[in-house]
Design a protein around this motif. Sequence first.
Motif, PDB file in Angstrom:
ATOM      1  N   GLN A  14       0.851  -1.172   0.000  1.00  0.00           N
ATOM      2  CA  GLN A  14       0.000   0.000   0.000  1.00  0.00           C
ATOM      3  C   GLN A  14       0.899   1.238   0.000  1.00  0.00           C
ATOM      4  O   GLN A  14       1.713   1.408   0.871  1.00  0.00           O
ATOM      5  CB  GLN A  14      -0.882  -0.040   1.233  1.00  0.00           C
ATOM      6  N   GLU A  15       0.760   2.058  -0.959  1.00  0.00           N
ATOM      7  CA  GLU A  15       1.569   3.264  -1.049  1.00  0.00           C
ATOM      8  C   GLU A  15       0.829   4.444  -0.430  1.00  0.00           C
ATOM      9  O   GLU A  15      -0.386   4.496  -0.422  1.00  0.00           O
ATOM     10  CB  GLU A  15       1.909   3.564  -2.502  1.00  0.00           C
ATOM     11  N   LEU A  16       1.586   5.420   0.029  1.00  0.00           N
ATOM     12  CA  LEU A  16       0.992   6.589   0.666  1.00  0.00           C
ATOM     13  C   LEU A  16       0.217   7.465  -0.301  1.00  0.00           C
ATOM     14  O   LEU A  16      -0.663   8.201   0.108  1.00  0.00           O
ATOM     15  CB  LEU A  16       2.082   7.419   1.339  1.00  0.00           C
ATOM     16  N   SER A  17       0.532   7.394  -1.573  1.00  0.00           N
ATOM     17  CA  SER A  17      -0.196   8.223  -2.527  1.00  0.00           C
ATOM     18  C   SER A  17      -1.648   7.782  -2.667  1.00  0.00           C
ATOM     19  O   SER A  17      -2.488   8.542  -3.127  1.00  0.00           O
ATOM     20  CB  SER A  17       0.491   8.186  -3.893  1.00  0.00           C
ATOM     21  N   HIS A  18      -1.941   6.555  -2.249  1.00  0.00           N
ATOM     22  CA  HIS A  18      -3.296   6.015  -2.393  1.00  0.00           C
ATOM     23  C   HIS A  18      -3.975   5.734  -1.060  1.00  0.00           C
ATOM     24  O   HIS A  18      -5.109   5.299  -1.036  1.00  0.00           O
ATOM     25  CB  HIS A  18      -3.260   4.719  -3.201  1.00  0.00           C
ATOM     26  N   ALA A  19      -3.273   5.971   0.049  1.00  0.00           N
ATOM     27  CA  ALA A  19      -3.842   5.621   1.347  1.00  0.00           C
ATOM     28  C   ALA A  19      -3.314   6.555   2.429  1.00  0.00           C
ATOM     29  O   ALA A  19      -2.312   7.236   2.249  1.00  0.00           O
ATOM     30  CB  ALA A  19      -3.482   4.185   1.693  1.00  0.00           C
ATOM     31  N   SER A  20      -3.975   6.523   3.563  1.00  0.00           N
ATOM     32  CA  SER A  20      -3.498   7.294   4.708  1.00  0.00           C
ATOM     33  C   SER A  20      -2.274   6.590   5.305  1.00  0.00           C
ATOM     34  O   SER A  20      -1.997   5.421   5.023  1.00  0.00           O
ATOM     35  CB  SER A  20      -4.593   7.375   5.769  1.00  0.00           C
ATOM     36  N   LEU A  21      -1.564   7.310   6.145  1.00  0.00           N
ATOM     37  CA  LEU A  21      -0.403   6.735   6.815  1.00  0.00           C
ATOM     38  C   LEU A  21      -0.808   5.507   7.618  1.00  0.00           C
ATOM     39  O   LEU A  21      -0.158   4.458   7.534  1.00  0.00           O
ATOM     40  CB  LEU A  21       0.243   7.783   7.727  1.00  0.00           C
ATOM     41  N   ALA A  22      -1.877   5.605   8.379  1.00  0.00           N
ATOM     42  CA  ALA A  22      -2.335   4.485   9.200  1.00  0.00           C
ATOM     43  C   ALA A  22      -2.663   3.268   8.345  1.00  0.00           C
ATOM     44  O   ALA A  22      -2.260   2.143   8.666  1.00  0.00           O
ATOM     45  CB  ALA A  22      -3.553   4.898  10.014  1.00  0.00           C
ATOM     46  N   THR A  23      -3.356   3.468   7.241  1.00  0.00           N
ATOM     47  CA  THR A  23      -3.719   2.357   6.358  1.00  0.00           C
ATOM     48  C   THR A  23      -2.485   1.732   5.734  1.00  0.00           C
ATOM     49  O   THR A  23      -2.383   0.506   5.625  1.00  0.00           O
ATOM     50  CB  THR A  23      -4.684   2.853   5.258  1.00  0.00           C
ATOM     51  N   ALA A  24      -1.543   2.558   5.315  1.00  0.00           N
ATOM     52  CA  ALA A  24      -0.324   2.053   4.690  1.00  0.00           C
ATOM     53  C   ALA A  24       0.508   1.237   5.682  1.00  0.00           C
ATOM     54  O   ALA A  24       0.996   0.147   5.343  1.00  0.00           O
ATOM     55  CB  ALA A  24       0.489   3.201   4.119  1.00  0.00           C
ATOM     56  N   ILE A  25       0.673   1.740   6.900  1.00  0.00           N
ATOM     57  CA  ILE A  25       1.429   0.998   7.913  1.00  0.00           C
ATOM     58  C   ILE A  25       0.720  -0.311   8.236  1.00  0.00           C
ATOM     59  O   ILE A  25       1.349  -1.364   8.332  1.00  0.00           O
ATOM     60  CB  ILE A  25       1.631   1.846   9.187  1.00  0.00           C
ATOM     61  N   GLU A  26      -0.585  -0.261   8.392  1.00  0.00           N
ATOM     62  CA  GLU A  26      -1.353  -1.465   8.697  1.00  0.00           C
ATOM     63  C   GLU A  26      -1.198  -2.515   7.595  1.00  0.00           C
ATOM     64  O   GLU A  26      -0.955  -3.691   7.877  1.00  0.00           O
ATOM     65  CB  GLU A  26      -2.826  -1.131   8.892  1.00  0.00           C
ATOM     66  N   ALA A  27      -1.341  -2.114   6.360  1.00  0.00           N
ATOM     67  CA  ALA A  27      -1.230  -3.053   5.242  1.00  0.00           C
ATOM     68  C   ALA A  27       0.162  -3.670   5.183  1.00  0.00           C
ATOM     69  O   ALA A  27       0.310  -4.886   4.996  1.00  0.00           O
ATOM     70  CB  ALA A  27      -1.556  -2.350   3.926  1.00  0.00           C
ATOM     71  N   TYR A  28       1.182  -2.860   5.361  1.00  0.00           N
ATOM     72  CA  TYR A  28       2.557  -3.364   5.320  1.00  0.00           C
ATOM     73  C   TYR A  28       2.812  -4.343   6.473  1.00  0.00           C
ATOM     74  O   TYR A  28       3.358  -5.430   6.262  1.00  0.00           O
ATOM     75  CB  TYR A  28       3.544  -2.196   5.383  1.00  0.00           C
ATOM     76  N   ALA A  29       2.407  -3.967   7.682  1.00  0.00           N
ATOM     77  CA  ALA A  29       2.625  -4.824   8.853  1.00  0.00           C
ATOM     78  C   ALA A  29       1.872  -6.143   8.726  1.00  0.00           C
ATOM     79  O   ALA A  29       2.416  -7.210   9.020  1.00  0.00           O
ATOM     80  CB  ALA A  29       2.196  -4.086  10.126  1.00  0.00           C
ATOM     81  N   ARG A  30       0.624  -6.093   8.276  1.00  0.00           N
ATOM     82  CA  ARG A  30      -0.157  -7.328   8.117  1.00  0.00           C
ATOM     83  C   ARG A  30       0.457  -8.246   7.058  1.00  0.00           C
ATOM     84  O   ARG A  30       0.521  -9.459   7.242  1.00  0.00           O
ATOM     85  CB  ARG A  30      -1.607  -6.998   7.762  1.00  0.00           C
ATOM     86  N   ALA A  31       0.908  -7.673   5.960  1.00  0.00           N
ATOM     87  CA  ALA A  31       1.519  -8.480   4.902  1.00  0.00           C
ATOM     88  C   ALA A  31       2.786  -9.158   5.407  1.00  0.00           C
ATOM     89  O   ALA A  31       2.996 -10.363   5.168  1.00  0.00           O
ATOM     90  CB  ALA A  31       1.820  -7.621   3.683  1.00  0.00           C
ATOM     91  N   LEU A  32       3.635  -8.429   6.107  1.00  0.00           N
ATOM     92  CA  LEU A  32       4.860  -9.029   6.638  1.00  0.00           C
ATOM     93  C   LEU A  32       4.556 -10.097   7.682  1.00  0.00           C
ATOM     94  O   LEU A  32       5.176 -11.163   7.681  1.00  0.00           O
ATOM     95  CB  LEU A  32       5.747  -7.959   7.271  1.00  0.00           C
ATOM     96  N   ALA A  33       3.635  -9.805   8.578  1.00  0.00           N
ATOM     97  CA  ALA A  33       3.290 -10.768   9.624  1.00  0.00           C
ATOM     98  C   ALA A  33       2.758 -12.056   9.015  1.00  0.00           C
ATOM     99  O   ALA A  33       3.116 -13.154   9.448  1.00  0.00           O
ATOM    100  CB  ALA A  33       2.267 -10.166  10.585  1.00  0.00           C
TER     101      ALA A  33
END
Length: 79
Positions: free
Chosen positions: A1-20
Amino acid sequence: QELSHASLATAIEAYARALAQRHAVDLDLRIDPAAEVPEWATHDVYRIAQEALSNALRHGAPRHLSVHLFRQGADAVLE
């Protein structure tokens, strides 16, 4: 999830969930919507979150990850 398409919270959440999920670790994700980051700092905070999570997985072999973004006074804190 890139920041250009999402909020900071959404981007961090998507990245963390994918890695986990990819590394089969439990994830404790707590993002407070009141923890606002100035627009000029959002990219840096996102990159810091990415680097911190990647380093934890690369060097620590964890079974559990915690990502907390919260407000403390006038500041946003990322743990």
